[in-house]
Design a protein around this motif. Structure first.
Motif, PDB file in Angstrom:
ATOM      1  N   UNK A 175       0.793  -1.084   0.068  1.00 36.34           N
ATOM      2  CA  UNK A 175       0.136  -0.132   0.001  1.00 36.34           C
ATOM      3  C   UNK A 175       0.943   1.183   0.103  1.00 36.34           C
ATOM      4  N   UNK A 176       0.814   1.884  -0.879  1.00 40.34           N
ATOM      5  CA  UNK A 176       1.714   3.234  -1.209  1.00 40.34           C
ATOM      6  C   UNK A 176       0.745   4.448  -1.225  1.00 40.34           C
ATOM      7  N   UNK A 177       1.100   5.448  -0.318  1.00 33.53           N
ATOM      8  CA  UNK A 177       0.288   6.828  -0.381  1.00 33.53           C
ATOM      9  C   UNK A 177       1.382   7.703  -0.865  1.00 33.53           C
ATOM     10  N   UNK A 178       0.772   8.228  -1.984  1.00 31.50           N
ATOM     11  CA  UNK A 178       2.066   9.260  -2.797  1.00 31.50           C
ATOM     12  C   UNK A 178       3.574   8.804  -2.721  1.00 31.50           C
ATOM     13  N   UNK A 179       3.485   7.547  -2.899  1.00 34.90           N
ATOM     14  CA  UNK A 179       4.676   6.968  -2.917  1.00 34.90           C
ATOM     15  C   UNK A 179       5.257   6.439  -1.630  1.00 34.90           C
ATOM     16  N   UNK A 180       4.728   6.607  -0.617  1.00 33.25           N
ATOM     17  CA  UNK A 180       5.208   6.138   0.772  1.00 33.25           C
ATOM     18  C   UNK A 180       4.621   5.028   1.164  1.00 33.25           C
ATOM     19  N   UNK A 181       5.180   3.990   1.748  1.00 28.44           N
ATOM     20  CA  UNK A 181       4.685   2.805   2.090  1.00 28.44           C
ATOM     21  C   UNK A 181       4.033   2.961   3.442  1.00 28.44           C
ATOM     22  N   UNK A 182       2.820   2.344   3.341  1.00 25.97           N
ATOM     23  CA  UNK A 182       1.759   2.566   4.704  1.00 25.97           C
ATOM     24  C   UNK A 182       2.215   1.992   6.084  1.00 25.97           C
ATOM     25  N   UNK A 183       2.906   0.764   5.803  1.00 23.11           N
ATOM     26  CA  UNK A 183       3.663   0.013   7.023  1.00 23.11           C
ATOM     27  C   UNK A 183       4.864   0.618   7.549  1.00 23.11           C
ATOM     28  N   UNK A 184       5.803   1.016   6.471  1.00 27.31           N
ATOM     29  CA  UNK A 184       6.967   1.637   6.851  1.00 27.31           C
ATOM     30  C   UNK A 184       7.225   2.963   7.230  1.00 27.31           C
ATOM     31  N   UNK A 185       6.283   3.722   6.614  1.00 26.94           N
ATOM     32  CA  UNK A 185       6.299   5.246   7.260  1.00 26.94           C
ATOM     33  C   UNK A 185       4.894   5.774   7.696  1.00 26.94           C
ATOM     34  N   UNK A 186       4.247   4.953   8.494  1.00 26.96           N
ATOM     35  CA  UNK A 186       3.016   5.309   9.004  1.00 26.96           C
ATOM     36  C   UNK A 186       2.771   6.713   9.243  1.00 26.96           C
ATOM     37  N   UNK A 187       3.667   7.460   9.881  1.00 27.91           N
ATOM     38  CA  UNK A 187       3.274   8.925  10.490  1.00 27.91           C
ATOM     39  C   UNK A 187       3.336   9.662   9.165  1.00 27.91           C
ATOM     40  N   UNK A 188       4.307   9.351   8.221  1.00 20.79           N
ATOM     41  CA  UNK A 188       4.006  10.423   7.056  1.00 20.79           C
ATOM     42  C   UNK A 188       2.976  10.115   6.296  1.00 20.79           C
ATOM     43  N   UNK A 189       2.601   9.131   6.293  1.00 24.61           N
ATOM     44  CA  UNK A 189       1.481   8.590   5.485  1.00 24.61           C
ATOM     45  C   UNK A 189       0.160   9.146   6.332  1.00 24.61           C
ATOM     46  N   UNK A 190       0.141   9.052   7.547  1.00 27.38           N
ATOM     47  CA  UNK A 190      -1.291   9.646   8.259  1.00 27.38           C
ATOM     48  C   UNK A 190      -1.409  11.091   8.091  1.00 27.38           C
ATOM     49  N   UNK A 191      -0.243  11.846   7.964  1.00 25.51           N
ATOM     50  CA  UNK A 191      -0.208  13.318   7.588  1.00 25.51           C
ATOM     51  C   UNK A 191      -0.981  13.707   6.079  1.00 25.51           C
ATOM     52  N   UNK A 192      -0.835  12.729   5.530  1.00 22.70           N
ATOM     53  CA  UNK A 192      -1.335  12.993   3.778  1.00 22.70           C
ATOM     54  C   UNK A 192      -2.872  12.428   3.843  1.00 22.70           C
ATOM     55  N   UNK A 193      -3.322  11.523   4.658  1.00 24.71           N
ATOM     56  CA  UNK A 193      -4.674  11.068   4.343  1.00 24.71           C
ATOM     57  C   UNK A 193      -5.520  11.423   5.722  1.00 24.71           C
ATOM     58  N   UNK A 194      -6.931  11.411   5.538  1.00 23.43           N
ATOM     59  CA  UNK A 194      -7.899  11.495   6.619  1.00 23.43           C
ATOM     60  C   UNK A 194      -9.131  10.853   6.057  1.00 23.43           C
TER      61      UNK A 194
END
Ligand SMILES: Nc1ncnc2c1ncn2[C@@H]1O[C@H](COP(=O)(O)OP(=O)(O)OP(=O)(O)O)[C@@H](O)[C@H]1O
Length: 263
Positions: A70-89
Protein backbone atom coordinates in the motif's frame (compact mmCIF):
# COMPACT_ATOMS: atom_id res chain seq x y z
CA UNK A 1 -15.22 15.31 -14.95
CA UNK A 2 -11.50 15.31 -14.33
CA UNK A 3 -9.20 12.41 -13.76
CA UNK A 4 -5.69 11.15 -14.45
CA UNK A 5 -4.43 14.69 -13.89
CA UNK A 6 -1.12 13.75 -12.22
CA UNK A 7 2.11 15.08 -13.67
CA UNK A 8 3.80 12.47 -15.86
CA UNK A 9 6.08 10.35 -13.70
CA UNK A 10 4.57 11.51 -10.38
CA UNK A 11 3.47 8.69 -8.08
CA UNK A 12 -0.17 7.74 -7.83
CA UNK A 13 -1.84 9.21 -4.76
CA UNK A 14 -2.75 5.65 -3.81
CA UNK A 15 -1.34 2.45 -5.21
CA UNK A 16 -2.65 -0.82 -3.81
CA UNK A 17 -1.02 -4.03 -5.07
CA UNK A 18 -2.25 -7.52 -4.29
CA UNK A 19 -3.67 -6.47 -0.91
CA UNK A 20 -4.73 -9.30 1.35
CA UNK A 21 -6.41 -8.70 4.72
CA UNK A 22 -7.32 -11.57 7.05
CA UNK A 23 -9.00 -11.69 10.45
CA UNK A 24 -8.04 -14.71 12.55
CA UNK A 25 -6.98 -16.60 9.43
CA UNK A 26 -10.13 -15.74 7.39
CA UNK A 27 -9.24 -13.80 4.26
CA UNK A 28 -11.68 -10.92 3.64
CA UNK A 29 -9.63 -8.89 1.11
CA UNK A 30 -8.03 -11.19 -1.40
CA UNK A 31 -5.47 -9.83 -3.87
CA UNK A 32 -7.04 -6.41 -4.50
CA UNK A 33 -5.05 -3.96 -6.69
CA UNK A 34 -5.97 -0.48 -7.93
CA UNK A 35 -4.54 3.02 -8.24
CA UNK A 36 -5.94 6.49 -7.63
CA UNK A 37 -4.49 9.56 -9.35
CA UNK A 38 -4.38 13.14 -8.07
CA UNK A 39 -7.70 14.93 -8.47
CA UNK A 40 -9.70 11.75 -8.89
CA UNK A 41 -12.83 10.49 -7.10
CA UNK A 42 -12.68 6.70 -6.91
CA UNK A 43 -15.63 4.61 -5.70
CA UNK A 44 -15.25 1.24 -4.02
CA UNK A 45 -18.49 -0.66 -4.50
CA UNK A 46 -19.51 -4.02 -3.11
CA UNK A 47 -22.31 -5.79 -1.23
CA UNK A 48 -22.34 -5.96 2.59
CA UNK A 49 -19.25 -7.77 3.86
CA UNK A 50 -17.40 -7.50 0.51
CA UNK A 51 -14.27 -6.07 2.17
CA UNK A 52 -14.60 -2.32 1.50
CA UNK A 53 -14.11 -1.07 5.08
CA UNK A 54 -11.31 -3.59 5.63
CA UNK A 55 -9.54 -2.13 2.58
CA UNK A 56 -9.93 1.41 4.00
CA UNK A 57 -8.71 0.21 7.41
CA UNK A 58 -5.56 -1.22 5.80
CA UNK A 59 -4.90 2.07 3.97
CA UNK A 60 -5.38 3.93 7.21
CA UNK A 61 -2.93 1.60 8.97
CA UNK A 62 -5.53 0.30 11.43
CA UNK A 63 -5.29 -3.24 10.09
CA UNK A 64 -2.01 -4.86 9.13
CA UNK A 65 -2.21 -6.51 5.70
CA UNK A 66 -1.41 -10.22 5.55
CA UNK A 67 0.38 -9.45 2.27
CA UNK A 68 0.54 -6.95 -0.57
CA UNK A 69 1.67 -3.35 -0.65
CA UNK A 70 0.00 0.00 0.00
CA UNK A 71 1.63 3.22 -1.15
CA UNK A 72 0.24 6.69 -0.45
CA UNK A 73 1.99 9.28 -2.63
CA UNK A 74 4.81 6.76 -3.03
CA UNK A 75 5.19 6.21 0.74
CA UNK A 76 4.75 2.73 2.18
CA UNK A 77 1.89 2.66 4.71
CA UNK A 78 3.63 0.08 6.90
CA UNK A 79 7.13 1.53 6.77
CA UNK A 80 6.27 5.24 7.02
CA UNK A 81 3.00 5.30 8.97
CA UNK A 82 3.37 8.80 10.41
CA UNK A 83 4.25 10.41 7.08
CA UNK A 84 1.29 8.62 5.49
CA UNK A 85 -1.06 9.70 8.29
CA UNK A 86 -0.21 13.32 7.52
CA UNK A 87 -1.37 12.85 3.92
CA UNK A 88 -4.71 11.22 4.48
CA UNK A 89 -7.88 11.62 6.45
CA UNK A 90 -10.71 9.24 7.09
CA UNK A 91 -14.36 10.01 7.63
CA UNK A 92 -15.90 6.94 9.17
CA UNK A 93 -19.45 5.69 8.66
CA UNK A 94 -20.65 7.03 11.99
CA UNK A 95 -18.47 9.97 12.95
CA UNK A 96 -19.50 11.36 16.28
CA UNK A 97 -18.20 14.35 18.18
CA UNK A 98 -18.61 15.56 21.73
CA UNK A 99 -22.36 16.22 22.23
CA UNK A 100 -22.01 19.39 24.29
CA UNK A 101 -19.52 21.17 22.00
CA UNK A 102 -20.68 23.66 19.38
CA UNK A 103 -19.70 23.45 15.71
CA UNK A 104 -17.33 26.38 16.26
CA UNK A 105 -15.68 24.61 19.22
CA UNK A 106 -15.41 21.27 17.40
CA UNK A 107 -13.88 22.93 14.32
CA UNK A 108 -11.27 24.80 16.35
CA UNK A 109 -10.51 21.74 18.51
CA UNK A 110 -9.78 19.57 15.46
CA UNK A 111 -7.91 22.36 13.70
CA UNK A 112 -5.70 22.58 16.79
CA UNK A 113 -5.14 18.81 16.74
CA UNK A 114 -4.01 19.02 13.10
CA UNK A 115 -1.85 22.05 13.76
CA UNK A 116 -3.99 24.31 11.56
CA UNK A 117 -4.61 27.89 12.74
CA UNK A 118 -8.24 28.87 12.19
CA UNK A 119 -9.89 32.10 13.31
CA UNK A 120 -13.60 32.27 14.10
CA UNK A 121 -14.16 34.11 10.83
CA UNK A 122 -12.30 31.45 8.86
CA UNK A 123 -14.45 28.72 10.42
CA UNK A 124 -17.53 30.71 9.44
CA UNK A 125 -16.33 31.08 5.84
CA UNK A 126 -15.15 27.49 5.50
CA UNK A 127 -18.34 25.95 6.82
CA UNK A 128 -20.57 27.95 4.43
CA UNK A 129 -20.06 25.55 1.49
CA UNK A 130 -21.36 22.68 3.66
CA UNK A 131 -24.35 24.74 4.79
CA UNK A 132 -23.22 25.22 8.40
CA UNK A 133 -21.94 28.80 8.33
CA UNK A 134 -25.00 30.14 10.19
CA UNK A 135 -25.19 27.28 12.71
CA UNK A 136 -21.82 27.64 14.39
CA UNK A 137 -23.22 28.16 17.90
CA UNK A 138 -25.31 24.98 17.79
CA UNK A 139 -24.23 22.02 19.90
CA UNK A 140 -23.41 18.77 18.10
CA UNK A 141 -26.37 17.02 19.77
CA UNK A 142 -28.73 19.69 18.38
CA UNK A 143 -27.73 19.00 14.75
CA UNK A 144 -29.76 16.89 12.34
CA UNK A 145 -28.19 13.71 10.98
CA UNK A 146 -27.40 15.49 7.72
CA UNK A 147 -25.77 18.42 9.50
CA UNK A 148 -23.69 16.00 11.61
CA UNK A 149 -22.47 14.25 8.47
CA UNK A 150 -21.66 17.54 6.74
CA UNK A 151 -19.73 18.64 9.83
CA UNK A 152 -17.80 15.34 9.76
CA UNK A 153 -16.88 15.92 6.10
CA UNK A 154 -15.75 19.47 6.89
CA UNK A 155 -13.62 18.26 9.82
CA UNK A 156 -12.11 15.54 7.63
CA UNK A 157 -10.91 18.19 5.16
CA UNK A 158 -9.67 20.76 7.69
CA UNK A 159 -5.97 20.02 7.06
CA UNK A 160 -6.43 19.69 3.29
CA UNK A 161 -5.45 16.02 3.01
CA UNK A 162 -3.99 14.70 -0.23
CA UNK A 163 -6.22 11.63 0.02
CA UNK A 164 -9.60 11.62 1.71
CA UNK A 165 -11.18 8.28 2.62
CA UNK A 166 -14.96 8.42 2.99
CA UNK A 167 -16.83 5.36 4.20
CA UNK A 168 -20.45 5.68 3.02
CA UNK A 169 -20.43 9.50 3.38
CA UNK A 170 -24.05 10.01 2.35
CA UNK A 171 -25.75 7.01 3.99
CA UNK A 172 -29.07 8.08 5.50
CA UNK A 173 -29.05 11.62 4.13
CA UNK A 174 -31.99 13.30 2.42
CA UNK A 175 -31.59 14.16 -1.30
CA UNK A 176 -30.76 17.82 -0.55
CA UNK A 177 -27.97 16.97 1.90
CA UNK A 178 -26.71 14.24 -0.43
CA UNK A 179 -26.46 16.70 -3.32
CA UNK A 180 -24.74 19.19 -1.01
CA UNK A 181 -22.14 16.59 -0.07
CA UNK A 182 -21.61 15.59 -3.71
CA UNK A 183 -21.03 19.26 -4.55
CA UNK A 184 -18.52 19.59 -1.73
CA UNK A 185 -16.68 16.41 -2.75
CA UNK A 186 -16.47 17.73 -6.32
CA UNK A 187 -15.09 21.04 -5.05
CA UNK A 188 -12.40 19.14 -3.15
CA UNK A 189 -11.51 17.29 -6.36
CA UNK A 190 -11.30 20.59 -8.22
CA UNK A 191 -8.77 21.76 -5.62
CA UNK A 192 -6.60 18.72 -6.43
CA UNK A 193 -7.60 16.42 -3.55
CA UNK A 194 -8.16 12.74 -4.28
CA UNK A 195 -11.09 10.92 -2.75
CA UNK A 196 -11.71 7.23 -2.17
CA UNK A 197 -15.29 6.60 -1.12
CA UNK A 198 -17.43 3.58 -0.48
CA UNK A 199 -21.11 3.66 -1.29
CA UNK A 200 -24.09 1.38 -1.78
CA UNK A 201 -25.68 3.96 -4.06
CA UNK A 202 -25.03 3.27 -7.73
CA UNK A 203 -26.63 6.63 -8.50
CA UNK A 204 -23.97 8.28 -6.33
CA UNK A 205 -21.18 6.26 -7.94
CA UNK A 206 -22.37 7.28 -11.38
CA UNK A 207 -22.87 10.93 -10.42
CA UNK A 208 -19.58 11.71 -8.70
CA UNK A 209 -17.00 8.97 -9.28
CA UNK A 210 -14.46 9.24 -12.09
CA UNK A 211 -13.72 5.53 -11.73
CA UNK A 212 -15.13 2.71 -9.63
CA UNK A 213 -14.12 -0.81 -8.65
CA UNK A 214 -16.63 -3.51 -7.76
CA UNK A 215 -15.42 -5.98 -5.15
CA UNK A 216 -17.09 -9.05 -3.74
CA UNK A 217 -15.90 -11.74 -1.32
CA UNK A 218 -12.69 -9.73 -1.06
CA UNK A 219 -11.88 -9.93 -4.79
CA UNK A 220 -11.89 -7.10 -7.31
CA UNK A 221 -14.31 -8.08 -10.08
CA UNK A 222 -14.06 -5.10 -12.42
CA UNK A 223 -12.76 -1.53 -12.52
CA UNK A 224 -13.22 1.48 -14.80
CA UNK A 225 -15.29 4.56 -15.48
CA UNK A 226 -18.98 3.91 -14.70
CA UNK A 227 -19.89 4.32 -18.38
CA UNK A 228 -17.08 1.94 -19.39
CA UNK A 229 -18.31 -0.72 -16.96
CA UNK A 230 -21.84 -0.48 -18.33
CA UNK A 231 -20.55 -0.84 -21.90
CA UNK A 232 -18.23 -3.69 -20.99
CA UNK A 233 -20.80 -5.79 -19.12
CA UNK A 234 -24.16 -4.73 -20.60
CA UNK A 235 -24.49 -7.77 -22.86
CA UNK A 236 -23.59 -10.34 -20.20
CA UNK A 237 -26.45 -12.82 -19.61
CA UNK A 238 -26.53 -12.18 -15.85
CA UNK A 239 -26.69 -8.42 -16.38
CA UNK A 240 -29.43 -8.72 -19.01
CA UNK A 241 -31.45 -11.03 -16.75
CA UNK A 242 -31.70 -8.36 -14.02
CA UNK A 243 -31.99 -5.25 -16.24
CA UNK A 244 -35.28 -3.40 -16.66
CA UNK A 245 -34.63 -1.70 -19.99
CA UNK A 246 -31.18 -0.35 -20.87
CA UNK A 247 -28.63 -1.78 -18.37
CA UNK A 248 -27.54 0.59 -15.61
CA UNK A 249 -24.53 0.49 -13.27
CA UNK A 250 -26.78 -1.12 -10.67
CA UNK A 251 -27.68 -3.90 -13.15
CA UNK A 252 -23.97 -4.46 -13.80
CA UNK A 253 -23.36 -4.53 -10.02
CA UNK A 254 -26.12 -7.09 -9.36
CA UNK A 255 -25.25 -9.07 -12.49
CA UNK A 256 -21.65 -9.43 -11.27
CA UNK A 257 -22.26 -9.91 -7.54
CA UNK A 258 -25.55 -11.87 -7.64
CA UNK A 259 -29.02 -11.18 -6.22
CA UNK A 260 -28.79 -13.00 -2.90
CA UNK A 261 -28.92 -10.90 0.28
CA UNK A 262 -25.68 -10.83 2.31
CA UNK A 263 -25.18 -11.04 6.05
N1 LIG B 1 -12.44 -6.72 13.13
C1 LIG B 1 -12.94 -7.77 12.48
N2 LIG B 1 -12.75 -9.03 12.94
C2 LIG B 1 -13.23 -10.12 12.29
N3 LIG B 1 -13.94 -10.04 11.13
C3 LIG B 1 -14.16 -8.81 10.62
C4 LIG B 1 -13.68 -7.62 11.26
N4 LIG B 1 -14.05 -6.55 10.51
C5 LIG B 1 -14.74 -7.04 9.45
N5 LIG B 1 -14.81 -8.40 9.52
C6 LIG B 1 -15.43 -9.29 8.53
O1 LIG B 1 -14.74 -9.08 7.30
C7 LIG B 1 -15.65 -9.15 6.21
C8 LIG B 1 -15.54 -7.85 5.41
O2 LIG B 1 -16.06 -6.80 6.21
P1 LIG B 1 -16.01 -5.26 5.76
O3 LIG B 1 -16.52 -4.47 6.91
O4 LIG B 1 -14.67 -4.96 5.23
O5 LIG B 1 -17.07 -5.28 4.56
P2 LIG B 1 -17.79 -4.05 3.84
O6 LIG B 1 -17.67 -4.31 2.38
O7 LIG B 1 -17.26 -2.77 4.35
O8 LIG B 1 -19.29 -4.27 4.29
P3 LIG B 1 -20.51 -3.21 4.56
O9 LIG B 1 -20.99 -2.77 3.22
O10 LIG B 1 -21.52 -4.06 5.26
O11 LIG B 1 -19.98 -2.09 5.42
C9 LIG B 1 -17.04 -9.38 6.80
O12 LIG B 1 -17.30 -10.78 6.72
C10 LIG B 1 -16.89 -8.94 8.24
O13 LIG B 1 -17.74 -9.67 9.07
Amino acid sequence: MTSEVSEPGSPSVLEISQLRVAYEGRTVVDGVSFRIQRGEIFGLLGPNGAGKTSTLSAIEGLVRPASGSLLVDGLDVEQQPLAVKALLKVQLQSSSFQDELSIQEIARLYAGLYGVKLSREQVRGNTRPVGLGDELGKKFKQLSGGQQQRLALYIATIHNPLLLLLDEPTAGLDPQSRRGLWRHIEELRAEGNSILLTTHSMEEAQAVCDRVAIIDHGKLLTEGRPSELINKHKDGPRVLSVAHGAPTLEDVFIGLTGSEIRD
